[in-house]
Design an enzyme around this catalytic site. Structure first.
Site, PDB file in Angstrom:
ATOM      1  N   LYS A 118       7.505  73.842  -4.838  1.00 49.85           N
ATOM      2  CA  LYS A 118       7.127  74.622  -3.662  1.00 49.85           C
ATOM      3  C   LYS A 118       8.339  74.629  -2.750  1.00 49.85           C
ATOM      4  O   LYS A 118       8.749  73.579  -2.236  1.00 49.85           O
ATOM      5  CB  LYS A 118       5.912  74.019  -2.948  1.00 49.85           C
ATOM      6  CG  LYS A 118       5.519  74.899  -1.769  1.00 49.85           C
ATOM      7  CD  LYS A 118       4.574  74.282  -0.820  1.00 49.85           C
ATOM      8  CE  LYS A 118       4.778  75.007   0.506  1.00 49.85           C
ATOM      9  NZ  LYS A 118       3.962  74.470   1.573  1.00 49.85           N
TER      10      LYS A 118
ATOM     11  N   GLY B  25       0.328  73.490  10.100  1.00 52.52           N
ATOM     12  CA  GLY B  25      -0.334  72.487  10.938  1.00 52.52           C
ATOM     13  C   GLY B  25      -1.038  73.045  12.165  1.00 52.52           C
ATOM     14  O   GLY B  25      -1.640  72.293  12.915  1.00 52.52           O
TER      15      GLY B  25
ATOM     16  N   GLY C  20      -1.426  76.926   7.901  1.00 51.20           N
ATOM     17  CA  GLY C  20      -2.043  77.450   9.121  1.00 51.20           C
ATOM     18  C   GLY C  20      -3.541  77.632   9.035  1.00 51.20           C
ATOM     19  O   GLY C  20      -4.181  78.060   9.997  1.00 51.20           O
TER      20      GLY C  20
ATOM     21  N   ASN D 256      -3.470  71.780   3.845  1.00 53.30           N
ATOM     22  CA  ASN D 256      -3.350  70.325   3.939  1.00 53.30           C
ATOM     23  C   ASN D 256      -4.021  69.798   5.204  1.00 53.30           C
ATOM     24  O   ASN D 256      -5.012  69.064   5.177  1.00 53.30           O
ATOM     25  CB  ASN D 256      -1.862  69.960   3.896  1.00 53.30           C
ATOM     26  CG  ASN D 256      -1.605  68.463   3.839  1.00 53.30           C
ATOM     27  OD1 ASN D 256      -0.530  68.040   3.446  1.00 53.30           O
ATOM     28  ND2 ASN D 256      -2.547  67.612   4.193  1.00 53.30           N
ATOM     29  N   THR D 257      -3.471  70.179   6.372  1.00 49.52           N
ATOM     30  CA  THR D 257      -3.871  69.548   7.625  1.00 49.52           C
ATOM     31  C   THR D 257      -5.376  69.661   7.897  1.00 49.52           C
ATOM     32  O   THR D 257      -5.992  68.694   8.361  1.00 49.52           O
ATOM     33  CB  THR D 257      -3.080  70.179   8.796  1.00 49.52           C
ATOM     34  OG1 THR D 257      -1.691  70.163   8.465  1.00 49.52           O
ATOM     35  CG2 THR D 257      -3.288  69.406  10.077  1.00 49.52           C
TER      36      THR D 257
END
Ligand SMILES: CC(=O)[C@@H](O)[C@H](O)COP(=O)(O)O
Length: 256
Positions: A95, A156, A184, A205-206
């Protein structure tokens, strides 16, 4: 979805950073159904002593690793990180992140195209974190990328899709390229929206790592992504500016 000739059953790609504990990360990955997890070479030291526990955990989960070049700000740095990641994780997948701005973590698209060209020539299978810019997308495809990952919003931020119009245009322009919304995403509804636009997958992820209950949130994302995909395949109606009675008083009850 197919990514570099690998058939993936899940359309959710999950990041592994910021979880409260390794056990919670493992629960979240299992609940998400993800078959691919991103791993930062800069955070985990792969198979050496410091990273051994993390590596064992990932191996036990039986998922495919997508190393990333998170934290790289130049093409040179990203290429060097990718080369190390290939050694450490034993995969040609990378990535590719080349960060251009400290505040927004927006990709440096010039450095991105440069690094993508070098890495594709070296046999890497590159997943570039990019914007919805069509010209940049063309350059990345010319460089040899076979997957594109436009951002939803700054990494994030959890803001959801900042530019649905741009993402829709990108989908229409590249109907045959696997497209993944990356970054996002804050809520399952954001992920569903990406899938309803016809995107092939979502990387996040976040939103899971920072949820009060990461495993429950991972499960919610899994369901939202499946629902969004089903809606896209069901051919959604077009939105209209004017009202149209759903129960007409005249005419036939059915279309035919
Ligand atoms: C994990 C990873 O690869 C991130 O760099 C990615 O872009 C996810 O972003 P969010 O944390 O905003 O979901």
């Amino acid at each position: 979805m197919k990514a570099y000739d690998v058939e993936l059953g899940s359309r959710l790609l999950l990041g592994t950073a910021q979880y409260p504990s390794p056990a919670i990360l493992a629960d979240a990955v299992r609940a998400s159904g993800a078959e691919v997890v991103t791993v930062s070479l800069r955070r985990e030291s792969g198979r050496d002593r410091a990273g051994q526990g993390f590596w064992d955990l990932i191996r036990d989960l039986g998922v495919r690793v997508l190393p990333n070049t998170a934290g790289c700000h130049t093409a040179k740095e990203a290429v060097a990180t990718a080369q190390m990641a290939r050694e450490v994780f034993g995969t040609a997948w990378i990535k590719l992140e080349v960060i251009g701005d400290h505040d927004t973590l927006q990709p440096d698209v010039f450095g991105l195209v440069e690094a993508a060209g070098i890495l594709c020539r070296e046999g890497f299978e590159v997943f570039p974190y990019t914007t919805e810019d069509l010209g940049v997308a063309d350059r990345l495809l010319e460089a040899g990328c076979r997957v594109l990952m436009p951002w939803g919003a700054p990494i994030g931020s959890g803001r959801g899709l900042s530019n649905p119009y741009g993402l829709r245009t990108m989908r229409a322009r590249f109907p045959d390229v696997p497209l993944v919304v990356d970054a996002g995403i804050g809520l399952p509804s954001h992920a569903a929206q990406a899938m309803e636009l016809g995107y092939d997958a979502v990387l996040l992820n976040t939103a899971v790592a920072k949820a009060g209950d990461p495993a429950a949130m991972a499960r919610a994302f899994r369901q939202a992504i499946e629902a969004g995909r089903a809606a896209w395949l069901a051919d959604p109606m077009d939105a209209r500016d004017m009202a149209a009675p759903s129960t007409p008083v005249l005419g036939m009850a059915f279309r035919e």
